[in-house]
Enzyme design. Sequence first.
Site, mmCIF file in Angstrom:
data_model
loop_
_atom_site.group_PDB
_atom_site.id
_atom_site.type_symbol
_atom_site.label_atom_id
_atom_site.label_comp_id
_atom_site.label_asym_id
_atom_site.label_seq_id
_atom_site.Cartn_x
_atom_site.Cartn_y
_atom_site.Cartn_z
ATOM 1 N N THR A 135 49.102 43.287 38.753
ATOM 2 C CA THR A 135 47.863 42.131 39.210
ATOM 3 C C THR A 135 48.166 40.997 37.889
ATOM 4 O O THR A 135 48.838 40.867 37.286
ATOM 5 C CB THR A 135 46.068 42.579 38.439
ATOM 6 O OG1 THR A 135 45.599 41.224 38.167
ATOM 7 C CG2 THR A 135 46.340 43.168 37.307
ATOM 8 N N ASP A 136 48.070 39.632 38.782
ATOM 9 C CA ASP A 136 47.908 38.953 38.610
ATOM 10 C C ASP A 136 47.145 38.255 36.603
ATOM 11 O O ASP A 136 47.433 37.630 36.015
ATOM 12 C CB ASP A 136 47.395 37.167 38.648
ATOM 13 C CG ASP A 136 45.863 37.392 39.491
ATOM 14 O OD1 ASP A 136 45.212 38.609 39.326
ATOM 15 O OD2 ASP A 136 45.595 35.679 40.161
ATOM 16 N N GLU A 137 46.070 39.414 36.105
ATOM 17 C CA GLU A 137 45.297 39.788 34.954
ATOM 18 C C GLU A 137 46.345 39.756 33.778
ATOM 19 O O GLU A 137 46.086 39.784 33.093
ATOM 20 C CB GLU A 137 44.237 40.464 34.567
ATOM 21 C CG GLU A 137 43.285 39.979 36.624
ATOM 22 C CD GLU A 137 42.207 40.385 36.514
ATOM 23 O OE1 GLU A 137 41.443 40.790 35.885
ATOM 24 O OE2 GLU A 137 41.348 40.414 37.184
ATOM 25 N N TYR A 161 40.544 45.818 30.955
ATOM 26 C CA TYR A 161 41.627 46.547 32.464
ATOM 27 C C TYR A 161 43.068 45.838 32.557
ATOM 28 O O TYR A 161 43.694 47.141 32.540
ATOM 29 C CB TYR A 161 40.624 45.943 33.313
ATOM 30 C CG TYR A 161 42.218 45.373 34.890
ATOM 31 C CD1 TYR A 161 42.521 46.556 35.705
ATOM 32 C CD2 TYR A 161 42.165 44.732 35.418
ATOM 33 C CE1 TYR A 161 43.030 46.564 36.870
ATOM 34 C CE2 TYR A 161 42.767 44.707 36.587
ATOM 35 C CZ TYR A 161 43.441 45.153 37.583
ATOM 36 O OH TYR A 161 44.039 45.401 38.429
ATOM 37 N N LYS A 165 47.001 47.441 33.002
ATOM 38 C CA LYS A 165 47.728 47.012 33.494
ATOM 39 C C LYS A 165 49.251 46.451 33.398
ATOM 40 O O LYS A 165 50.183 46.790 33.734
ATOM 41 C CB LYS A 165 47.640 45.825 34.652
ATOM 42 C CG LYS A 165 46.177 47.028 35.676
ATOM 43 C CD LYS A 165 46.689 47.814 36.914
ATOM 44 C CE LYS A 165 47.482 47.413 37.889
ATOM 45 N NZ LYS A 165 47.854 48.350 38.797
HETATM 46 P P1 NAD Z 1 40.850 51.090 44.075
HETATM 47 O O1 NAD Z 1 39.992 51.019 42.842
HETATM 48 O O2 NAD Z 1 40.375 50.367 44.869
HETATM 49 O O3 NAD Z 1 41.487 51.922 44.458
HETATM 50 C C1 NAD Z 1 42.271 52.823 43.339
HETATM 51 C C2 NAD Z 1 42.786 54.400 44.471
HETATM 52 O O4 NAD Z 1 43.062 54.765 43.010
HETATM 53 C C3 NAD Z 1 41.346 55.345 44.892
HETATM 54 O O5 NAD Z 1 41.063 55.471 45.741
HETATM 55 C C4 NAD Z 1 41.140 56.238 43.160
HETATM 56 O O6 NAD Z 1 40.607 57.459 43.602
HETATM 57 C C5 NAD Z 1 42.354 56.515 43.317
HETATM 58 N N1 NAD Z 1 42.714 56.907 41.750
HETATM 59 C C6 NAD Z 1 42.080 56.061 40.640
HETATM 60 N N2 NAD Z 1 42.520 57.242 39.466
HETATM 61 C C7 NAD Z 1 43.046 58.653 39.908
HETATM 62 C C8 NAD Z 1 44.357 59.438 39.644
HETATM 63 N N3 NAD Z 1 43.703 59.472 38.170
HETATM 64 N N4 NAD Z 1 45.281 59.924 39.745
HETATM 65 C C9 NAD Z 1 45.626 59.787 41.196
HETATM 66 N N5 NAD Z 1 44.562 58.866 42.081
HETATM 67 C C10 NAD Z 1 43.631 57.930 41.441
HETATM 68 O O7 NAD Z 1 41.941 49.814 43.702
HETATM 69 P P2 NAD Z 1 42.232 49.140 44.449
HETATM 70 O O8 NAD Z 1 41.509 47.532 44.501
HETATM 71 O O9 NAD Z 1 42.476 48.848 45.866
HETATM 72 O O10 NAD Z 1 43.566 47.777 43.787
HETATM 73 C C11 NAD Z 1 44.758 48.668 43.619
HETATM 74 C C12 NAD Z 1 46.191 47.967 42.830
HETATM 75 O O11 NAD Z 1 46.240 46.932 43.505
HETATM 76 C C13 NAD Z 1 45.799 48.499 41.706
HETATM 77 O O12 NAD Z 1 46.806 49.140 40.642
HETATM 78 C C14 NAD Z 1 45.284 46.979 41.016
HETATM 79 O O13 NAD Z 1 45.440 47.099 40.023
HETATM 80 C C15 NAD Z 1 45.998 46.532 41.626
HETATM 81 N N6 NAD Z 1 45.071 45.158 42.193
HETATM 82 C C16 NAD Z 1 44.285 44.967 42.434
HETATM 83 C C17 NAD Z 1 43.985 43.682 43.406
HETATM 84 C C18 NAD Z 1 42.679 43.782 43.570
HETATM 85 O O14 NAD Z 1 42.025 42.290 44.127
HETATM 86 N N7 NAD Z 1 41.610 44.712 44.357
HETATM 87 C C19 NAD Z 1 44.987 42.272 43.319
HETATM 88 C C20 NAD Z 1 45.760 42.800 41.859
HETATM 89 C C21 NAD Z 1 46.521 44.107 41.969
HETATM 90 O O1 DAU Z 2 42.927 39.297 39.978
HETATM 91 C C1 DAU Z 2 43.616 40.512 40.605
HETATM 92 C C2 DAU Z 2 42.833 41.282 39.654
HETATM 93 O O2 DAU Z 2 41.230 40.549 41.309
HETATM 94 C C3 DAU Z 2 42.098 42.440 40.553
HETATM 95 O O3 DAU Z 2 43.818 43.013 39.782
HETATM 96 C C4 DAU Z 2 41.570 43.128 39.946
HETATM 97 O O4 DAU Z 2 41.488 44.947 40.521
HETATM 98 C C5 DAU Z 2 40.253 42.871 40.909
HETATM 99 O O5 DAU Z 2 38.911 44.557 40.251
HETATM 100 C C6 DAU Z 2 40.075 41.333 40.481
HETATM 101 O O6 DAU Z 2 39.127 41.416 39.088
HETATM 102 P P1 DAU Z 2 38.227 40.256 39.296
HETATM 103 O O7 DAU Z 2 37.682 40.694 38.145
HETATM 104 O O8 DAU Z 2 38.875 38.633 39.826
HETATM 105 O O9 DAU Z 2 37.348 41.103 40.645
HETATM 106 P P2 DAU Z 2 35.904 40.629 40.590
HETATM 107 O O10 DAU Z 2 35.435 41.025 42.492
HETATM 108 O O11 DAU Z 2 35.251 41.807 39.770
HETATM 109 O O12 DAU Z 2 35.238 39.635 40.264
HETATM 110 C C7 DAU Z 2 36.015 38.405 40.633
HETATM 111 C C8 DAU Z 2 34.963 36.842 39.888
HETATM 112 O O13 DAU Z 2 33.335 36.977 40.330
HETATM 113 C C9 DAU Z 2 34.749 37.355 38.688
HETATM 114 O O14 DAU Z 2 35.604 35.620 37.834
HETATM 115 C C10 DAU Z 2 33.712 37.145 37.719
HETATM 116 C C11 DAU Z 2 32.098 37.051 38.828
HETATM 117 N N1 DAU Z 2 31.539 38.216 39.917
HETATM 118 C C12 DAU Z 2 32.269 39.543 40.272
HETATM 119 C C13 DAU Z 2 30.744 40.265 40.473
HETATM 120 C C14 DAU Z 2 31.298 41.728 40.392
HETATM 121 C C15 DAU Z 2 30.493 37.357 39.462
HETATM 122 O O15 DAU Z 2 29.977 36.280 39.412
HETATM 123 N N2 DAU Z 2 29.228 38.393 39.989
HETATM 124 C C16 DAU Z 2 29.492 39.641 40.105
HETATM 125 O O16 DAU Z 2 28.172 40.759 40.721
#
Ligand code: NAD
Ligand code: DAU
Length: 370
Positions: A135-137, A161, A165
């Site tokens: 992730t970019d975080e 988180y 990562k």
């Molecule tokens: P998600 O939470 O939707 O899905 C995570 C999946 O991993 C689920 O299916 C869960 O059951 C599985 N999992 C969790 N713990 C596990 C374990 N111990 N063993 C096996 N499986 C397990 O997550 P996502 O949003 O799809 O993110 C996927 C990946 O991409 C993550 O590594 C996250 O850090 C990264 N990522 C997410 C975003 C985003 O915006 N969602 C952006 C950049 C990177």
């Molecule tokens: O940048 C990549 C990341 O983006 C991934 O690595 C994470 O897995 C993914 O969850 C996401 O993280 P964020 O914290 O940016 O996503 P989230 O959707 O939780 O929140 C997006 C923005 O919106 C953040 O600034 C918090 C804000 N927010 C979120 C929720 C859930 C609100 O203002 N209200 C809300 O109820």
Amino acid sequence: MILVTGGAGFIGSNFVLDWLADAATGHEPVVNLDALTYAGNLRNLATLAGDACHTFVHGDITDRALVDRLLAEHRPRAIVHFAAESHVDRSIHGPGEFIRTNVQGTFTLLEAARAHWAGLPAPEREAFRFLHVSTDEVYGSLGPDAPAFTEDHPYEPNSPYSASKAASDHLVRAWHHTYGLPVLTTNCSNNYGPYHFPEKLIPLMIVNALAGKPLPVYGDGRQIRDWLYVKDHCSGIRAVLARGRVGQTYNIGGWNEQANIDIVHRVCALLDELKPDAAGPYARHITHVADRPGHDRRYAIDARKIERELGWRPAETFDTGIRKTVQWYLDNGDWVSEVQSGAYKAWIGIQYGPSAAPSADASGRRPSCR
Ligand code: NAD
Ligand code: DAU
């Protein structure tokens, strides 16, 4: 074949579906290892029921014996590692599971991959890849005028988180530098699209607006995220897996910085257009609530490296992607209801029992999947 971890989650399930639908990759089977936590949902993969190209394995990435067995049995040419705890707010309330899965789990996979890779014959050893999805975080928070994150930006994670990562990224880097494991790391910005669990900003706003519930905006709502349609993230991962240079990291992003409050207004405006509420505009539900502790102010991805080296670019603009996303949630109310009620968990073992896995014939060969 490839081994995918976390392939029942939001991005992982989109990746598996797109992989098997893509003419260039669809012939290549996927073994999908997922623990099915609250975020994992086999409904996402329902269209793959009976597909010999997809083998679902219900298990945990921290289970070394299971991972060893899967590697020995399936001999994947790559591991694409999505599995993680992914929600920042949950990590603030309970960081332990983030350390267990994101750090310990990645360590377990790296050790299993290293042992497997070391035992491969030379051509397979040469071709093997461990692709770590991050992730970019990990780069921390940007000031308003700071340039976007490049791959050389220092690591400054601020939440449990992002710290977990960042730790996993460091392990992946070290396993390459110390042991020569052929790794690739991707650092992507915020994704949105189908199958996004409605705890994250965009799907939460859609489902709450439709239910007439408050739309909780943290603090002033002026925090900035860089949004990418999930299928563009998946195509970026496929490009890195196919053509990325071993040991390198690639940022993936959509050049699409937007303030949260503007995202929420955009979602409301689309709902006003696609499913008008006779009682008034959906934006009337916007409610400013207490800010997230340690809330990062701004993320922005400089995606020039993946564009330059691998020729990758997103296919969707934010306008096209967010419209598809809102429409998907309008068309998939059953999915939303099941996720909200937890009923989707009843799918475990119904749609995909162990018998769904294609087995080897007497010669040890697996049936061709396409
Ligand atoms: P998600 O939470 O939707 O899905 C995570 C999946 O991993 C689920 O299916 C869960 O059951 C599985 N999992 C969790 N713990 C596990 C374990 N111990 N063993 C096996 N499986 C397990 O997550 P996502 O949003 O799809 O993110 C996927 C990946 O991409 C993550 O590594 C996250 O850090 C990264 N990522 C997410 C975003 C985003 O915006 N969602 C952006 C950049 C990177
Ligand atoms: O940048 C990549 C990341 O983006 C991934 O690595 C994470 O897995 C993914 O969850 C996401 O993280 P964020 O914290 O940016 O996503 P989230 O959707 O939780 O929140 C997006 C923005 O919106 C953040 O600034 C918090 C804000 N927010 C979120 C929720 C859930 C609100 O203002 N209200 C809300 O109820």
